[in-house]
Design a protein around this motif. Structure first.
Motif, PDB file in Angstrom:
ATOM      1  N   THR A  87       0.847  -1.191   0.000  1.00 42.10           N
ATOM      2  CA  THR A  87       0.000   0.000   0.000  1.00 42.10           C
ATOM      3  C   THR A  87       0.880   1.236   0.000  1.00 42.10           C
ATOM      4  O   THR A  87       1.850   1.314   0.761  1.00 42.10           O
ATOM      5  N   LEU A  88       0.508   2.227  -0.830  1.00 38.27           N
ATOM      6  CA  LEU A  88       1.174   3.528  -0.872  1.00 38.27           C
ATOM      7  C   LEU A  88       0.131   4.600  -0.657  1.00 38.27           C
ATOM      8  O   LEU A  88      -0.878   4.650  -1.349  1.00 38.27           O
ATOM      9  N   LYS A  89       0.391   5.460   0.312  1.00 37.67           N
ATOM     10  CA  LYS A  89      -0.549   6.548   0.572  1.00 37.67           C
ATOM     11  C   LYS A  89       0.244   7.838   0.729  1.00 37.67           C
ATOM     12  O   LYS A  89       1.171   7.913   1.539  1.00 37.67           O
ATOM     13  N   ILE A  90      -0.124   8.830  -0.077  1.00 35.57           N
ATOM     14  CA  ILE A  90       0.543  10.129  -0.028  1.00 35.57           C
ATOM     15  C   ILE A  90      -0.509  11.183   0.243  1.00 35.57           C
ATOM     16  O   ILE A  90      -1.540  11.241  -0.441  1.00 35.57           O
ATOM     17  N   SER A  91      -0.250  12.023   1.238  1.00 33.52           N
ATOM     18  CA  SER A  91      -1.180  13.100   1.587  1.00 33.52           C
ATOM     19  C   SER A  91      -0.609  14.434   1.118  1.00 33.52           C
ATOM     20  O   SER A  91       0.599  14.705   1.290  1.00 33.52           O
ATOM     21  N   ARG A  92      -1.519  15.240   0.528  1.00 33.55           N
ATOM     22  CA  ARG A  92      -1.181  16.581   0.070  1.00 33.55           C
ATOM     23  C   ARG A  92       0.057  16.575  -0.819  1.00 33.55           C
ATOM     24  O   ARG A  92       1.057  17.203  -0.564  1.00 33.55           O
ATOM     25  N   PHE A  93      -0.044  15.782  -1.842  1.00 28.76           N
ATOM     26  CA  PHE A  93       1.028  15.659  -2.825  1.00 28.76           C
ATOM     27  C   PHE A  93       1.118  16.954  -3.638  1.00 28.76           C
ATOM     28  O   PHE A  93       0.106  17.468  -4.126  1.00 28.76           O
ATOM     29  N   GLY A  94       2.301  17.488  -3.820  1.00 25.97           N
ATOM     30  CA  GLY A  94       2.495  18.724  -4.579  1.00 25.97           C
ATOM     31  C   GLY A  94       2.508  18.453  -6.065  1.00 25.97           C
ATOM     32  O   GLY A  94       3.584  18.244  -6.639  1.00 25.97           O
ATOM     33  N   ILE A  95       1.287  18.465  -6.675  1.00 23.76           N
ATOM     34  CA  ILE A  95       1.199  18.140  -8.093  1.00 23.76           C
ATOM     35  C   ILE A  95       1.864  19.218  -8.939  1.00 23.76           C
ATOM     36  O   ILE A  95       2.546  18.928  -9.930  1.00 23.76           O
ATOM     37  N   TYR A  96       1.671  20.491  -8.536  1.00 22.44           N
ATOM     38  CA  TYR A  96       2.272  21.580  -9.298  1.00 22.44           C
ATOM     39  C   TYR A  96       3.783  21.456  -9.324  1.00 22.44           C
ATOM     40  O   TYR A  96       4.432  21.599 -10.372  1.00 22.44           O
ATOM     41  N   ASP A  97       4.407  21.188  -8.127  1.00 16.79           N
ATOM     42  CA  ASP A  97       5.867  21.025  -8.052  1.00 16.79           C
ATOM     43  C   ASP A  97       6.327  19.846  -8.887  1.00 16.79           C
ATOM     44  O   ASP A  97       7.390  19.875  -9.512  1.00 16.79           O
ATOM     45  N   ALA A  98       5.522  18.779  -8.869  1.00 16.66           N
ATOM     46  CA  ALA A  98       5.919  17.595  -9.628  1.00 16.66           C
ATOM     47  C   ALA A  98       5.907  17.877 -11.127  1.00 16.66           C
ATOM     48  O   ALA A  98       6.753  17.386 -11.873  1.00 16.66           O
ATOM     49  N   LEU A 110       3.092   7.128   3.338  1.00 18.23           N
ATOM     50  CA  LEU A 110       2.902   5.845   3.995  1.00 18.23           C
ATOM     51  C   LEU A 110       3.249   4.741   3.009  1.00 18.23           C
ATOM     52  O   LEU A 110       2.731   4.692   1.896  1.00 18.23           O
ATOM     53  N   LEU A 111       4.165   3.854   3.468  1.00 16.59           N
ATOM     54  CA  LEU A 111       4.502   2.656   2.709  1.00 16.59           C
ATOM     55  C   LEU A 111       4.185   1.464   3.599  1.00 16.59           C
ATOM     56  O   LEU A 111       4.767   1.319   4.683  1.00 16.59           O
ATOM     57  N   SER A 112       3.255   0.645   3.100  1.00 15.09           N
ATOM     58  CA  SER A 112       2.864  -0.514   3.883  1.00 15.09           C
ATOM     59  C   SER A 112       3.423  -1.772   3.232  1.00 15.09           C
ATOM     60  O   SER A 112       3.231  -2.001   2.031  1.00 15.09           O
ATOM     61  N   LYS A 113       4.143  -2.549   4.032  1.00 15.68           N
ATOM     62  CA  LYS A 113       4.763  -3.798   3.603  1.00 15.68           C
ATOM     63  C   LYS A 113       5.599  -3.647   2.328  1.00 15.68           C
ATOM     64  O   LYS A 113       5.451  -4.404   1.372  1.00 15.68           O
ATOM     65  N   PRO A 114       6.466  -2.653   2.303  1.00 16.11           N
ATOM     66  CA  PRO A 114       7.336  -2.564   1.123  1.00 16.11           C
ATOM     67  C   PRO A 114       8.405  -3.654   1.166  1.00 16.11           C
ATOM     68  O   PRO A 114       8.938  -3.989   2.221  1.00 16.11           O
ATOM     69  N   ASN A 115       8.692  -4.205   0.023  1.00 18.85           N
ATOM     70  CA  ASN A 115       9.782  -5.180  -0.118  1.00 18.85           C
ATOM     71  C   ASN A 115      10.595  -4.717  -1.315  1.00 18.85           C
ATOM     72  O   ASN A 115      10.299  -5.055  -2.461  1.00 18.85           O
ATOM     73  N   LEU A 116      11.647  -3.939  -1.017  1.00 20.24           N
ATOM     74  CA  LEU A 116      12.343  -3.231  -2.075  1.00 20.24           C
ATOM     75  C   LEU A 116      13.837  -3.539  -2.059  1.00 20.24           C
ATOM     76  O   LEU A 116      14.476  -3.626  -0.988  1.00 20.24           O
ATOM     77  N   ASN A 117      14.380  -3.686  -3.257  1.00 22.33           N
ATOM     78  CA  ASN A 117      15.824  -3.701  -3.467  1.00 22.33           C
ATOM     79  C   ASN A 117      16.179  -2.438  -4.240  1.00 22.33           C
ATOM     80  O   ASN A 117      15.686  -2.217  -5.357  1.00 22.33           O
ATOM     81  N   ILE A 118      17.005  -1.620  -3.643  1.00 25.03           N
ATOM     82  CA  ILE A 118      17.377  -0.334  -4.237  1.00 25.03           C
ATOM     83  C   ILE A 118      18.852  -0.382  -4.595  1.00 25.03           C
ATOM     84  O   ILE A 118      19.705  -0.671  -3.748  1.00 25.03           O
TER      85      ILE A 118
END
Length: 899
Positions: A87-98, A110-118
């Motif tokens: 699960t990924l949850k982002i609050s008040r994402f800056g769309i204009y900046d993006a 919020l990152l729920s149960k991430p399983n990441l290799n970076i």
């Protein structure tokens, strides 16, 4: 009825709201259907997800079932991402900046149960410039995450399992801003296990578990482990000085705060850590210090029951602490403190330890110790020598304790004021190493004076040995008051000043090559010395001593009942001096033996005034008294039958103004008064004086010797000269003056019935005829009022002592008194008589031989038949003519004592 503009406003708002709803609905449709393809075409990643909701009004984004992968896993110039996010949850994402500023910002992530290799991208050359951080999240929450970060070389960099992380008000600093922390936040919460971090090719860091609760962080089983062996480390990194390894089973922190350039935490507690440091022996290369503006505040830090080990390049122990605990309160590191000698500030500290061992130039162990800013205590210190050529210590001490009045650094200089130091029960031996020439060095980093107000040494037994000559103190107790280390540019930068001191010891022993010196009891202070039962006894026999010395020298055997001195002396500072009002030596018994068998010492013997001048420090003794003593002098020669002996008993001497001519305002004229009994029978009085400041070394010596039975001299002259004497020397007076060249003056002798007997060297029997001849030329009796004779022309042998010159003066006076003024003529006559005696002995032997021959001839003639004998044969048988018996009777050989 509504106004037209209100209607228009409502219609406009409705249209805008409708457009927003349509746009939001359209964006969601587009994101769900077209975003994966857009990302795939315009980025280096492939992304898929099960659901995605975006609210343009609030900037909230919600996605689930996310999968992300690199399009080209071999591309090392971009960050590699591979894994899933439940699960990924982002609050008040800056769309204009993006869209327009190409930065990602959000109030919550919020990152729920991430399983990441970076996989980190290959670093960009720093010369290309630094870029602003494209990501900015105020609050981050990760639940049940498994994250692994790799370098672009595929080497693992960071890893963690079951990560629960919450960071509030996270701020990431742009790289271009110096002297600030890269990450700051207001509060945090972290939980996870199997943490992994490999900062370089030498070390890895592993942590079994990290948890936080109520602001308290707990770390379990922290380990820093080398990836290579110590031998590989030394070969691969020849310039590095140390390699580390340590583990901490448990450590706790509280209230970690990161703000701007400041790190703060409280109650840091490290339980049972083990630290191992490998030293390579390489000297550290000094580098220009980079100024830092970070601040570290630790309200309370505790290191409990740590085990510390440092090893040498051969991996043997250099230092080992079995149990070490440290507690530091209000520890602070700041820009200001970093410029000081000790780069940290603290309010208080306490350090305790057990089982401490140090092995370098000395092998030192400590049973226990504790330290704090006001003092410390060290128990049961044991030192053992190593193979180092420097000073070797082999001792044990029960207690070392000290208290500190003040300890601080001012302008990078140590300011130290020690209240007291106690050393109790120091027992053992200290051996001096090879002498190394001292280089003149400048002392820096010290604010003089360094003050130690009191030093106490108790109940100790110490031996100090230098050049195989041990000095032993038994039952030693000593106190030093107000010791100061002061600046002295002429003597290695430091000098010592002592206000007062006191020392007592029993059975003090000093051993040299030839002697053992012993003191029954010694008490020493700055104003008084008391020595009881002093002795200096030879360690070798006289025969051994003679064989061991290259040139003639004296062998002493001395015993003294008591020595005392009162005065004032300075022995520790640069300005040393000795001043004594009174020195008393009571009941000394001294024996001096000298053999003439070794070769003469060719060195010049200075007179006593010059010897005193050679003393480097100022010295003045108002009165030196030698009382109730005995002095014996023995001397032998290769021809003597045992040593001759001179005895001075009931010896009393007073020396006034004994000095080294280096003390201003003090008299330099030395006056010596001696009263004693010569050979235990005759009173002897001597007055002797000289001026130490007189570079001409002039002196005067006068005295009176009375009632000497000549037999009293026999113990010296019989074995030494093979001569005995009878009669009496009623009085001998002398008044001499001299200098290093010679001696002269008046001599007067009153004697009665004086006769000399010449003895056989082996049997010591009297040689009657030779004794009679000698006594012909000796005045048996002096006049009632004998005239003085003048001693003159007596030259000194500079390789002989003062007393040798004095004896020559007495000898010259005796010759002129007993034999007469015309000594040379008398001497020739006596020598002629001695030679005649030799001839007489030879003639007697010839006569005896002739008589024996005649007897043999007569016996033969009587036994043989009678025959006619010619006159020539009769003449041939006449006996030989005898030599004249008294021919040259008054001639004498040069050295009668050889007979």
């Amino acid at each position: 009825m509504k106004k037209p503009w209100v209607k228009k406003l409502l219609i406009s708002l409705g249209i805008i709201f409708g457009l927003v709803l349509i746009a939001n609905f359209g964006l969601n449709i587009w994101l769900k259907t077209q975003l994966p393809n857009y990302i795939k075409k315009n980025t280096a990643y492939k992304v898929s997800y099960k659901s995605l909701d975006v609210d343009l009004g609030t900037g909230n984004i919600f996605a689930s079932g996310i999968t992300i992968n690199n399009k080209d896993p071999q591309n090392i110039n971009v960050i590699g991402l591979q894994g899933t996010i439940d699960t990924l949850k982002i609050s008040r994402f800056g769309i204009y900046d993006a869209l327009f500023n190409k930065t990602i910002s959000s109030s919550d992530l919020l990152l729920s149960k991430p399983n990441l290799n970076i996989i980190l991208a290959k670093p960009v050359d720093k010369k290309t410039g630094k870029k602003p951080n494209p990501v900015n999240f105020e609050n981050i929450r990760i639940n049940k995450g498994t994250i692994n970060v790799f370098r672009y070389t595929k080497q693992k960099f960071v890893g963690v399992n079951e990560l629960d992380l919450y960071v509030e008000n996270l701020q990431m600093t742009e790289e271009s801003v110096e002297n600030k922390l890269p990450v700051v936040f207001d509060s945090y919460s972290i939980r996870g296990k199997d943490f992994f971090f490999q900062p370089d090719d030498i070390y890895i860091i592993k942590i079994d578990r990290i948890t936080t609760a109520n602001g308290q962080m707990s770390v379990e089983n922290f380990q820093l482990t080398p990836l290579i062996s110590f031998e590989q480390f030394k070969k691969s990194y020849p310039k590095k000085t140390q390699m580390f390894q340590f583990s901490i089973p448990k450590m706790n922190f509280k209230d970690i705060v990161l703000k701007k350039n400041k790190v703060s935490l409280a109650n840091a507690d490290f339980q049972n850590p083990f630290v191992k440091i490998y030293t390579t022996g390489v000297s550290a290369i000094k580098k220009a210090e980079k100024k830092r503006n970070f601040e570290l505040n630790l309200d309370d830090i505790q290191l409990n029951h740590a085990k510390i080990q440092m090893v040498k390049p051969n991996e043997t122990d250099l230092f080992f602490a079995e149990d070490l605990s440290v507690n530091i309160n209000k520890l602070e590191f700041s820009k200001e403190s970093s410029q000081e000698v000790i780069p940290v500030l603290y309010k208080d500290f306490k350090i305790t330890g057990k089982g401490i061992h140090y092995n370098d130039q000395q092998d030192i162990s400590v049973e226990s110790f504790h330290l704090n800013p006001k003092g410390g205590q060290i128990r049961n210190v044991v030192a053992k020598p190593t193979s180092s050529p420097k000073m070797a210590m082999d001792f044990k001490t029960d207690l070392i304790q000290f208290n500190i009045n003040d300890f601080k650094f001012v302008d990078k200089k140590l300011n130290l004021d020690v209240k007291d130091v106690l050393i109790d029960g120091l027992n053992g031996k200290i051996t001096a190493g090879k002498a190394v020439p001292k280089k003149k060095t400048e002392v820096t980093g010290i604010q003089f004076p360094i003050v130690v107000r009191k030093i106490s040494l108790k109940n100790s037994n110490i031996t100090y040995e230098s050049d195989k000559q041990p000095l032993t103190f038994n039952a030693l107790n000593a106190t030093v008051n107000q010791l100061e280390l002061v600046e002295n540019s002429t003597k290695n930068g430091m000098a010592v000043k002592v206000k007062d001191y006191a020392l007592t010891t029993k059975n003090f022993i000093y051993t040299t090559k030839f002697y053992k010196m012993n003191v029954g009891a010694l008490a020493l202070s700055k104003n008084k010395i008391d020595v009881n039962q002093f002795s200096m006894t030879p360690l070798v026999s006289r025969a051994q001593f003679i064989r061991m010395i290259p040139v003639e020298s004296d062998l002493y055997n001395i015993k003294v009942k008591q020595i005392s001195a009162q005065g004032n002396w300075e022995l520790f500072s640069a300005n040393k001096f000795i001043t004594a009002s009174n020195v008393t030596v009571n009941s000394a018994d001294a024996n001096i033996f000298r053999s003439k068998i070794p070769a003469d010492d060719p060195k010049e013997k200075p007179l006593y005034s010059k010897l005193l001048r050679s003393i480097k420090l100022p010295m003045y003794i108002a009165n030196l008294n030698l009382k109730n003593s005995v002095l014996e002098y023995e001397e032998d020669t290769p021809q003597s039958d045992g040593p001759g002996k001179l005895i001075f008993s009931n010896f009393n001497m007073n020396v006034r103004n004994l000095n080294s001519a280096k003390m201003k305002g003090k008299p330099t004229q030395v006056a010596i008064k001696i009263d004693c009994e010569f050979m235990k029978t005759s009173p002897l009085s001597v007055n002797w004086g000289f001026n130490v400041a007189d570079l001409g070394d002039r002196f005067s010596i006068s005295g009176r010797l009375a009632n000497i039975p000549a037999r009293a001299l026999n113990s010296f002259i019989v074995p030494y000269l093979s001569v005995s004497a009878t009669g009496t020397i009623q009085e001998m007076l002398f008044d001499f003056k001299g200098n290093p060249k010679g001696i002269g003056g008046a001599f007067n002798l009153k004697h009665k019935d004086l006769k000399i007997s010449i003895l056989d060297k082996k049997s010591k029997e009297k040689k009657g005829f030779l004794s009679a001849v000698v006594n012909v030329f000796i005045k048996t009796d002096s006049d009632k009022l004998p005239e003085s004779v003048i001693v003159e022309g007596v030259e000194r042998d500079p390789t002989k002592s003062f007393f040798n010159m004095f004896w020559k003066g007495v000898e010259d006076g005796l010759k002129k008194t007993l034999i007469g003024i015309n000594i040379d003529k008398t001497k020739k006559t006596v020598e002629g008589a001695v030679n005649t005696v030799k001839e007489v002995k030879s003639s007697v032997k010839d006569v005896k031989s002739s008589v024996n021959q005649a007897k043999e001839d007569i016996s033969k003639n009587l036994a043989a038949p009678k025959t006619n004998t010619s006159k020539e044969e009769m003449k041939a048988e006449k006996p030989k003519e005898k030599k004249g018996l008294f021919k040259k009777i008054f001639k004498k050989k040069e050295n009668p004592e050889t007979e």
